[in-house]
Design a protein around this motif. Sequence first.
Motif, short mmCIF file in Angstrom:
data_model
loop_
_atom_site.label_atom_id
_atom_site.label_comp_id
_atom_site.label_asym_id
_atom_site.label_seq_id
_atom_site.Cartn_x
_atom_site.Cartn_y
_atom_site.Cartn_z
N VAL A 212 -8.58 35.25 -36.64
CA VAL A 212 -9.42 34.31 -37.38
C VAL A 212 -10.43 35.16 -38.14
O VAL A 212 -11.10 36.01 -37.54
CB VAL A 212 -10.14 33.35 -36.40
CG1 VAL A 212 -11.16 32.49 -37.14
CG2 VAL A 212 -9.13 32.49 -35.66
N MET A 213 -10.53 34.95 -39.44
CA MET A 213 -11.41 35.78 -40.27
C MET A 213 -12.78 35.12 -40.40
O MET A 213 -12.88 33.98 -40.87
CB MET A 213 -10.81 35.95 -41.67
CG MET A 213 -9.40 36.51 -41.70
SD MET A 213 -9.30 38.24 -41.19
CE MET A 213 -10.12 39.04 -42.56
N ILE A 214 -13.84 35.83 -39.96
CA ILE A 214 -15.19 35.30 -40.12
C ILE A 214 -16.01 36.29 -40.96
O ILE A 214 -16.24 37.43 -40.57
CB ILE A 214 -15.86 34.97 -38.76
CG1 ILE A 214 -15.68 36.10 -37.73
CG2 ILE A 214 -15.27 33.69 -38.18
CD1 ILE A 214 -16.35 35.81 -36.38
N GLY A 215 -16.40 35.84 -42.14
CA GLY A 215 -17.12 36.69 -43.09
C GLY A 215 -18.57 36.25 -43.20
O GLY A 215 -18.87 35.06 -43.08
N ASN A 253 -9.88 31.82 -49.49
CA ASN A 253 -8.52 31.61 -49.01
C ASN A 253 -8.28 32.30 -47.66
O ASN A 253 -7.64 31.73 -46.77
CB ASN A 253 -7.53 32.13 -50.06
CG ASN A 253 -6.11 31.88 -49.63
OD1 ASN A 253 -5.72 30.74 -49.42
ND2 ASN A 253 -5.36 32.95 -49.43
N ALA A 254 -8.81 33.51 -47.51
CA ALA A 254 -8.64 34.24 -46.24
C ALA A 254 -9.29 33.46 -45.10
O ALA A 254 -8.71 33.32 -44.01
CB ALA A 254 -9.27 35.64 -46.35
N ALA A 255 -10.47 32.93 -45.35
CA ALA A 255 -11.17 32.15 -44.32
C ALA A 255 -10.38 30.88 -44.00
O ALA A 255 -10.14 30.55 -42.83
CB ALA A 255 -12.58 31.81 -44.78
N LYS A 256 -9.94 30.21 -45.03
CA LYS A 256 -9.25 28.92 -44.86
C LYS A 256 -7.91 29.12 -44.13
O LYS A 256 -7.63 28.47 -43.13
CB LYS A 256 -9.02 28.30 -46.24
CG LYS A 256 -8.99 26.78 -46.21
CD LYS A 256 -8.72 26.19 -47.57
CE LYS A 256 -10.01 25.73 -48.25
NZ LYS A 256 -9.79 25.38 -49.67
#
Length: 354
Positions: A212-215, A253-256
């Motif tokens: 899961v990507m969290i920025g 998009n990466a987050a979604k």
Amino acid sequence: MRYMGLLQTYKEYLPVTDNTPMLTLHEGNTPLVRAEKLSDELNLDIYFKYEGLNPTGSFKDRGMVMAVAKAMEEGSRTIMCASTGNTSAAAAAYAARGNLNCIVLIPNNNIALGKLAQAIIYGAKVIAIEGNFDRALEIVREITAKHPITLVNSVNPYRLEGQKTAAFEVCDQLGQAPDYLAIPVGNAGNISAYWKGFKEYNAKGKSSSLPVMIGFEAEGAMAIVKGEPILNPETVATAIRIGNPASWDLAVNAAKESGGQINYVTDDEILHAYRTIASKEGIFAEPASAASIAGVMKLHKEGYFKGGEKVVCVLTGHGLKDPNIAIKSVGGDLLVVQDTEEAVMDAIRKLEGA
Ligand code: F0G
């Protein structure tokens, strides 16, 4: 076997042809260091991807080695970038290595001292503009569209290709992708590159899962969080003082796609995390890098994690890049005493009592 850098190690995954020079300063292959105390405190399994240990002290070397090698392959003589400092340091170093000219545009008075020193000593032509990073990038885009100069900001697709190799390393170091990948967001290229890397490695069967990507943007520069560009971005983390990220859509998009999010942290949260990882874990990263750990602390407080998850925080740049912030953020003048044993013992007692 001797490590020979990213182009050699990951050539099957990169746009490397028979004509691509095997440029290298032995970038990549950075350690994944476990955060022992923070893992206990937050009831998580936290690791730092310590990108400050790249040749010029930031993750930018990964993308720059690829972009400069391709510029050389294509016969370019000059590269150019806008930068908050780290991109310019990497561009200048690889241009020196590859015998190219390098021009860098930086926001005047808003880049860390170490980064400026690097661009100068590597021999780049350094120009400071009376405007911010976003304006510098606009000018670089205009100039490189009209002149035979290669743009090496992360809108150059070879940059993200090189940068995605960090995701490969994280998977190899852990045996699979982590549950979460926490990362600072500035121009939004790196989060996009990591996500591309994780997906490619997963598709090739090299890791069985996706993170899961969290920025995390800085509060004063949180264009993506707000959903609109910020005209005058401000943050202590000058590396991510960016109001109109170039890879905005890719980052969203990466987050979604990963079920993650782009969130924000305040300057106080950044500086707290910055001091904590240095004084408790022995890891010195620049303020922008600490946004990843500050973000994990914030989400932990909000009850976002179940407990026990593997979280990799990307520490994008070395702490020595910005020595002024380090000294300022701890505060207090240096204690100067007479050169006697008693004076030094008195000083020790005074500091212990402080
Ligand atoms: N951390 C550091 C230390 C950086 O230098 C940067 C970006 C980022 C995080 C954010 O990465 O832009 O891919 O989202 N620095 C650029 C530069 C803008 O010019 O050095 P991003």
